[in-house]
Design a protein around this motif. Structure first.
Motif, PDB file in Angstrom:
ATOM      1  N   TRP A  66       0.843  -1.349  -0.028  1.00 53.11           N
ATOM      2  CA  TRP A  66       0.242   0.151  -0.241  1.00 53.11           C
ATOM      3  C   TRP A  66       0.801   1.206  -0.071  1.00 53.11           C
ATOM      4  O   TRP A  66       1.721   1.138   0.893  1.00 53.11           O
ATOM      5  N   LEU A  67       0.728   2.141  -0.968  1.00 58.54           N
ATOM      6  CA  LEU A  67       1.405   3.376  -0.949  1.00 58.54           C
ATOM      7  C   LEU A  67       0.376   4.740  -0.619  1.00 58.54           C
ATOM      8  O   LEU A  67      -0.760   4.528  -1.298  1.00 58.54           O
ATOM      9  N   ALA A  68       0.873   5.577   0.030  1.00 59.44           N
ATOM     10  CA  ALA A  68      -0.029   6.480   0.455  1.00 59.44           C
ATOM     11  C   ALA A  68      -0.293   7.589  -0.943  1.00 59.44           C
ATOM     12  O   ALA A  68      -1.379   8.129  -0.638  1.00 59.44           O
ATOM     13  N   ASP A  69       0.678   7.410  -1.811  1.00 50.74           N
ATOM     14  CA  ASP A  69       0.533   8.113  -3.040  1.00 50.74           C
ATOM     15  C   ASP A  69       1.387   7.169  -4.048  1.00 50.74           C
ATOM     16  O   ASP A  69       2.626   7.186  -3.971  1.00 50.74           O
ATOM     17  N   MET A  70       0.622   7.013  -5.171  1.00 49.90           N
ATOM     18  CA  MET A  70       0.992   6.124  -6.132  1.00 49.90           C
ATOM     19  C   MET A  70       2.413   6.857  -6.980  1.00 49.90           C
ATOM     20  O   MET A  70       2.897   6.325  -7.960  1.00 49.90           O
ATOM     21  N   PHE A  73       5.558   5.101  -6.675  1.00 49.11           N
ATOM     22  CA  PHE A  73       5.693   3.965  -7.266  1.00 49.11           C
ATOM     23  C   PHE A  73       7.154   3.340  -7.568  1.00 49.11           C
ATOM     24  O   PHE A  73       7.542   2.747  -7.216  1.00 49.11           O
ATOM     25  N   CYS A  94      -0.029  -3.788  -5.898  1.00 49.25           N
ATOM     26  CA  CYS A  94       0.374  -2.808  -5.154  1.00 49.25           C
ATOM     27  C   CYS A  94      -1.077  -1.562  -5.434  1.00 49.25           C
ATOM     28  O   CYS A  94      -1.291  -1.647  -6.733  1.00 49.25           O
ATOM     29  N   GLU A  96      -2.938   2.300  -3.900  1.00 47.52           N
ATOM     30  CA  GLU A  96      -2.779   3.408  -2.944  1.00 47.52           C
ATOM     31  C   GLU A  96      -3.796   3.519  -2.015  1.00 47.52           C
ATOM     32  O   GLU A  96      -5.081   2.984  -2.224  1.00 47.52           O
ATOM     33  N   LYS A  98      -4.844   5.269   2.135  1.00 47.01           N
ATOM     34  CA  LYS A  98      -4.722   6.161   3.253  1.00 47.01           C
ATOM     35  C   LYS A  98      -4.197   5.285   4.244  1.00 47.01           C
ATOM     36  O   LYS A  98      -4.775   4.391   4.985  1.00 47.01           O
ATOM     37  N   LYS A 105       4.575   6.238   4.473  1.00 49.36           N
ATOM     38  CA  LYS A 105       4.300   6.327   2.856  1.00 49.36           C
ATOM     39  C   LYS A 105       3.901   4.932   2.129  1.00 49.36           C
ATOM     40  O   LYS A 105       3.521   5.025   1.046  1.00 49.36           O
TER      41      LYS A 105
END
Length: 114
Positions: A66-70, A73, A94, A96, A98, A105
């Motif tokens: 999980w990324l807070a913001d793609m 990447f 993978c 995005e 919260k 991040k």
């Protein structure tokens, strides 16, 4: 069948081993660090937990990231690609999301064979 819990706490265990499979809790890096540093922190923690469980990254089954913001990447992948065993890559997803706090991040969720 036995269940082994590594580093159990009141809310969760860091790893649970059952029937030849180890399930890791979500691993996050140092809050506030950049995504590459947080990814390295996560992967170091994953290596340590897998070793404690009697396995290693060559036995990964699934990795969920999980990324807070793609937008992060590529930076995350640069670290991940240098870490992953190219002869034994896991099934991977993978997306995005919260995360628990804005200081995180990236979060990794891993399942591996023992």
């Amino acid at each position: 069948m036995s269940i082994t819990r590594l580093h159990p706490g009141p809310r969760m265990s860091q790893a649970v081993i059952h029937n030849g499979t180890v399930y890791l809790a979500g691993q996050v890096g140092t809050p506030g660090a950049d995504v590459a540093s947080q990814t390295r922190d996560c992967l170091d923690a994953i290596d340590a937990l897998l070793e404690e469980a009697g396995t290693n990254k060559s036995k990964l089954l699934q990795v969920i990231i999980w990324l807070a913001d793609m937008a992060d990447f590529q930076d995350m992948n640069a670290v991940y690609d240098a870490w992953v065993d190219p002869a034994n890559p896991a099934a991977r997803a993978c997306g995005e999301a919260k995360l628990a706090t804005p200081d995180y991040k990236v979060e990794f969720i891993v399942t591996a064979a023992v």
